[in-house]
Design an enzyme around this catalytic site. Structure first.
Site, short mmCIF file in Angstrom:
data_model
loop_
_atom_site.label_atom_id
_atom_site.label_comp_id
_atom_site.label_asym_id
_atom_site.label_seq_id
_atom_site.Cartn_x
_atom_site.Cartn_y
_atom_site.Cartn_z
N SER A 149 -19.59 47.00 -22.53
CA SER A 149 -18.65 48.12 -22.60
C SER A 149 -17.50 47.88 -21.65
CB SER A 149 -19.37 49.43 -22.24
OG SER A 149 -18.46 50.48 -22.06
N TYR A 162 -25.09 53.86 -16.27
CA TYR A 162 -24.62 53.22 -17.50
C TYR A 162 -23.58 52.15 -17.19
CZ TYR A 162 -22.33 52.59 -22.01
OH TYR A 162 -21.79 52.04 -23.15
#
Length: 264
Positions: A149, A162
């Site tokens: 990401s 995350y």
């Protein structure tokens, strides 16, 4: 079946692939695109009924073989079955797509939720990669596409665990890519920004279509690239993120997080 790439292309057409998190979102798009390219599939996710439905559709539409493997990759026993499948019946492409994140201040979130993110986003990805790579190296052919990401390039207040897991995935993937140079095996980190998982919604300046993200990642690993940042807007932003002083970057993302938290 004909290669989906033109003669003389530097891309690799994979005959078999295993895709995790394949029941929805980007994972489903990976499965559909690969099936359209003539790739036989093993699709993995927790929802067996959804996997069965997807498998029937892909077999009927594309005439490829699709094996369903329902597994919760945070469960050691179920994850072990997927690892065994990768060792016993090797595939040419592994797509580590399964992952999740949670929003909120770290100190206020249940520890088990944070640990589950590490278990899925990091540990499961590592273990499946380790199960798949030796056979690929031995055959001199293969690819691993790890879904990371843009969050891995910046501090991530409000989603600290995350962001940290995705920073790991990117660094891990780039390191393996370097280790495997000359072996015929490629490891690629796919680093999308905001991506719509519902294809009925319109895309915008910030939001990417899941199909576009999946196709960019598959093309990148088949071309042997270490890193893929889909979307012109995110490609343009990455050099600025890397060049910006970390103190300024932290301040900027902290303001964004607090504004987002205020609207919830």
């Amino acid at each position: 079946m004909r290669s989906p790439f033109p003669p003389g292309s530097s891309h690799t057409a994979y005959r078999t692939a295993l895709v995790t998190g394949a029941s929805s979102g980007i994972g489903e798009s990976f499965a559909r695109i690969l099936a359209g390219r003539g790739t036989d599939l093993v699709i993995v996710a927790r929802r067996a009924a959804r996997l069965d439905e997807l498998a029937r559709e892909l077999v009927e539409r594309y005439r490829v073989a699709v094996e369903v493997l329902a597994a919760d990759l945070t469960d050691p026993g179920q994850r072990g079955e997927v690892e065994h499948r990768l060792r016993a019946e090797p595939v040419e492409l592994l797509v580590n797509n399964a992952g999740f994140g949670a929003f909120g201040a770290f100190a206020g979130q249940p520890l088990d939720d944070q640990l589950a993110q590490v278990e899925l986003n990091v540990l499961a990805l590592m273990r499946l990669t380790r199960a798949a790579l030796p056979g690929m190296v031995e055959r001199g052919r293969g690819g691993v596409l790890n879904v990371s990401s843009m969050a891995g390039f910046t501090p991530s207040p409000g989603s600290a665990t995350y962001g940290a897991t995705k920073a790991f995935v990117t660094a891990f993937s780039e390191s393996l890519h370097a280790e495997l140079a000359g072996t015929g095996v490629h490891v690629t980190a796919l680093c999308p920004g905001f991506t719509r998982t519902d294809e009925t919604q319109e895309s915008s300046l910030l939001w990417l279509r899941r199909e576009d993200v999946a196709r960019a990642g598959l093309d990148a690993v088949s071309a042997g690239r270490a890193l893929c940042v889909p979307g012109a807007q995110y490609k343009a932003a990455l050099p600025a993120l890397r060049a910006m002083p970390r103190s300024l970057l932290r301040a900027a993302v902290n303001r964004m997080w607090r504004q987002a938290a205020d609207t919830r």
